[in-house]
Design an enzyme around this catalytic site. Structure first.
Site, PDB file in Angstrom:
ATOM      1  N   ASN A   1       2.149   4.569   7.578  1.00  0.00           N
ATOM      2  CA  ASN A   1       1.696   3.315   6.963  1.00  0.00           C
ATOM      3  C   ASN A   1       2.382   2.085   7.554  1.00  0.00           C
ATOM      4  O   ASN A   1       1.850   0.981   7.478  1.00  0.00           O
ATOM      5  CB  ASN A   1       1.965   3.419   5.453  1.00  0.00           C
ATOM      6  CG  ASN A   1       1.739   2.140   4.711  1.00  0.00           C
ATOM      7  OD1 ASN A   1       0.600   1.695   4.568  1.00  0.00           O
ATOM      8  ND2 ASN A   1       2.820   1.513   4.254  1.00  0.00           N
TER       9      ASN A   1
ATOM     10  N   ASP B   1       9.904   6.764 -13.989  1.00  0.00           N
ATOM     11  CA  ASP B   1       8.630   7.173 -14.602  1.00  0.00           C
ATOM     12  C   ASP B   1       8.518   8.690 -14.749  1.00  0.00           C
ATOM     13  O   ASP B   1       7.448   9.206 -15.089  1.00  0.00           O
ATOM     14  CB  ASP B   1       7.446   6.689 -13.754  1.00  0.00           C
ATOM     15  CG  ASP B   1       7.252   5.180 -13.872  1.00  0.00           C
ATOM     16  OD1 ASP B   1       7.846   4.577 -14.779  1.00  0.00           O
ATOM     17  OD2 ASP B   1       6.518   4.609 -13.038  1.00  0.00           O
TER      18      ASP B   1
ATOM     19  N   ARG C   1       5.072  13.590  15.827  1.00  0.00           N
ATOM     20  CA  ARG C   1       5.829  14.559  16.647  1.00  0.00           C
ATOM     21  C   ARG C   1       6.949  15.199  15.831  1.00  0.00           C
ATOM     22  O   ARG C   1       7.175  16.404  15.897  1.00  0.00           O
ATOM     23  CB  ARG C   1       6.408  13.881  17.893  1.00  0.00           C
ATOM     24  CG  ARG C   1       5.377  13.652  18.987  1.00  0.00           C
ATOM     25  CD  ARG C   1       6.050  13.451  20.334  1.00  0.00           C
ATOM     26  NE  ARG C   1       7.006  12.353  20.315  1.00  0.00           N
ATOM     27  CZ  ARG C   1       6.706  11.091  20.630  1.00  0.00           C
ATOM     28  NH1 ARG C   1       5.483  10.774  20.981  1.00  0.00           N
ATOM     29  NH2 ARG C   1       7.623  10.150  20.585  1.00  0.00           N
TER      30      ARG C   1
ATOM     31  N   ILE D   1       0.837  -1.211   0.000  1.00  0.00           N
ATOM     32  CA  ILE D   1       0.000   0.000   0.000  1.00  0.00           C
ATOM     33  C   ILE D   1       0.869   1.258   0.000  1.00  0.00           C
ATOM     34  O   ILE D   1       0.574   2.231  -0.704  1.00  0.00           O
ATOM     35  CB  ILE D   1      -0.935  -0.024   1.232  1.00  0.00           C
ATOM     36  CG1 ILE D   1      -2.019  -1.095   1.046  1.00  0.00           C
ATOM     37  CG2 ILE D   1      -1.557   1.353   1.494  1.00  0.00           C
ATOM     38  CD1 ILE D   1      -2.827  -1.417   2.289  1.00  0.00           C
TER      39      ILE D   1
ATOM     40  N   TYR E   1      -2.227  -5.961  17.363  1.00  0.00           N
ATOM     41  CA  TYR E   1      -2.351  -5.165  16.126  1.00  0.00           C
ATOM     42  C   TYR E   1      -3.703  -4.447  16.090  1.00  0.00           C
ATOM     43  O   TYR E   1      -3.774  -3.241  15.814  1.00  0.00           O
ATOM     44  CB  TYR E   1      -2.201  -6.121  14.945  1.00  0.00           C
ATOM     45  CG  TYR E   1      -2.532  -5.581  13.573  1.00  0.00           C
ATOM     46  CD1 TYR E   1      -1.612  -4.811  12.861  1.00  0.00           C
ATOM     47  CD2 TYR E   1      -3.748  -5.884  12.958  1.00  0.00           C
ATOM     48  CE1 TYR E   1      -1.898  -4.356  11.584  1.00  0.00           C
ATOM     49  CE2 TYR E   1      -4.051  -5.437  11.677  1.00  0.00           C
ATOM     50  CZ  TYR E   1      -3.119  -4.673  10.996  1.00  0.00           C
ATOM     51  OH  TYR E   1      -3.413  -4.222   9.726  1.00  0.00           O
TER      52      TYR E   1
ATOM     53  N   LYS F   1      -4.456  -0.456  16.130  1.00  0.00           N
ATOM     54  CA  LYS F   1      -5.198   0.201  15.040  1.00  0.00           C
ATOM     55  C   LYS F   1      -6.395   0.972  15.598  1.00  0.00           C
ATOM     56  O   LYS F   1      -6.731   2.052  15.111  1.00  0.00           O
ATOM     57  CB  LYS F   1      -5.660  -0.833  14.009  1.00  0.00           C
ATOM     58  CG  LYS F   1      -4.519  -1.466  13.210  1.00  0.00           C
ATOM     59  CD  LYS F   1      -3.832  -0.460  12.308  1.00  0.00           C
ATOM     60  CE  LYS F   1      -2.907  -1.120  11.296  1.00  0.00           C
ATOM     61  NZ  LYS F   1      -2.168  -0.137  10.477  1.00  0.00           N
TER      62      LYS F   1
ATOM     63  N   ILE G   1      -6.345  -6.386   1.538  1.00  0.00           N
ATOM     64  CA  ILE G   1      -5.719  -5.806   0.336  1.00  0.00           C
ATOM     65  C   ILE G   1      -4.632  -6.754  -0.168  1.00  0.00           C
ATOM     66  O   ILE G   1      -3.795  -7.229   0.613  1.00  0.00           O
ATOM     67  CB  ILE G   1      -5.070  -4.433   0.668  1.00  0.00           C
ATOM     68  CG1 ILE G   1      -6.055  -3.500   1.389  1.00  0.00           C
ATOM     69  CG2 ILE G   1      -4.546  -3.782  -0.617  1.00  0.00           C
ATOM     70  CD1 ILE G   1      -7.309  -3.140   0.615  1.00  0.00           C
TER      71      ILE G   1
END
Ligand SMILES: NC(=O)c1ccc[n+]([C@@H]2O[C@H](COP(=O)([O-])OP(=O)(O)OC[C@H]3O[C@@H](n4cnc5c(N)ncnc54)[C@H](O)[C@@H]3O)[C@@H](O)[C@H]2O)c1
Length: 270
Positions: free
Chosen positions: A96, A59, A131, A24, A163, A167, A196
């Site tokens: 992420n 790219d 922070r 992701i 986890y 979250k 995903i």
């Protein structure tokens, strides 16, 4: 006449992403760069970050790689300082990076090192980055934002105790930060992906095929589905959106397909 419209919402925009060496994070770095942003691709595995930054540069985009483990305060500060110096400031932070250890069969057997690591990377890692980044984001002149990647695990039981707790805490942190940072011109939002298809699932493609049936939209998500939501929340189109938790989950959280199936007349007989 065919008119092709290329949207470039991020010309002049400067972005730092954590855990962006694949999955992701990679898709999101590529999307920001494709729309004109300069991106600092950071990852605990520097060679992954290098690969993504090189692909973006090839790219025609603007990207640099930086090795950064979000559990290391000094490394986080150095990465943020590098982005601000190289690009002349910072407009968006994407949190992420995560850690998720599989659950043991009984909660009391959960290894405490695994528990602390999942919380440290997933929750404290995001807080460390915020922070370090906030003074730069606050200096960006009102167009800055933080987008954190949560999970549907914050909302329902899908296992992975530490986890999921981390979250869920990120959703609360998003709300409190959104209010405290608003006067400084920094918006703070959270995206909660469903399943995903990323390298995190490699070797478990059979599980991905099975879970697809639980999604009302009939498939699991792709990294680009999440990149689209993250870039929207960071874009001027979301200028009046802060503190939200946005599930991007193909309808998973609002559905109950398993129970519907169980209630279907004749289901038990088949
Ligand atoms: N893939 C899914 O099904 C799914 C579902 C819900 C939420 N998410 C969330 O999406 C985000 C990305 O997931 P993904 O599937 O792309 O992951 P991934 O495992 O494919 O990639 C994660 C990257 O983070 C890096 N990383 C790990 N620990 C780190 C640390 N301490 N510091 C810096 N980088 C670190 C890894 O090196 C890796 O390159 C995570 O926050 C995850 O919780 C994923």
């Amino acid at each position: 006449m065919t008119m092709t419209m290329t949207t470039r919402r991020f010309t002049g925009h400067r972005v730092l992403l954590t855990g962006a060496g694949r999955g992701i994070g990679e898709a999101t770095a590529r999307r920001f760069a494709a729309e004109g942003a300069a991106v600092l691709v950071t990852d605990r595995e520097p060679e992954r970050a290098e690969r993504v930054a090189a692909a973006i540069t090839e790219d025609g985009g603007t990207a640099e790689a930086y090795g950064c483990d979000v559990t290391d305060d000094a490394a986080v500060r150095a990465a943020v300082a590098h982005a601000a110096e190289t690009f002349g400031g910072l407009d968006t932070l994407v949190n992420n990076a995560y850690s998720c250890h599989p659950d043991p069969s009984a909660f009391e057997d959960l290894d405490s090192a695994a528990w602390y690591q999942d919380i440290d990377v997933t929750l404290h890692g995001a807080a460390r980055c915020v922070r370090a980044a906030l003074p730069h984001l606050a200096a960006a002149g009102g167009s800055a934002s933080i987008v954190t990647v949560g999970s549907v695990n914050a909302e329902r039981h899908f296992g992975d105790h530490a986890y999921s707790a981390a979250k869920a805490a990120l959703a609360s942190l998003t709300r409190t930060l959104a209010v405290s940072c608003a006067p400084r011109g920094v918006r703070v939002n959270l995206v909660e992906p469903g399943t995903i298809r990323t390298p995190a699932w490699s070797g478990r493609e059979d599980a991905l095929s099975r879970v697809a049936a639980h999604y009302p939209l009939g498939r699991v998500g792709e990294p680009t589905d999440i990149a689209a939501a993250i870039t929207f929340l960071a874009s001027p189109d979301a200028a009046w959106i802060t503190g939200i938790t946005l599930p991007v989950d193909g309808g998973l959280l609002i559905s109950n397909l398993g129970m519907n199936e169980a209630m279907r007349p004749g289901a038990a007989a088949e």
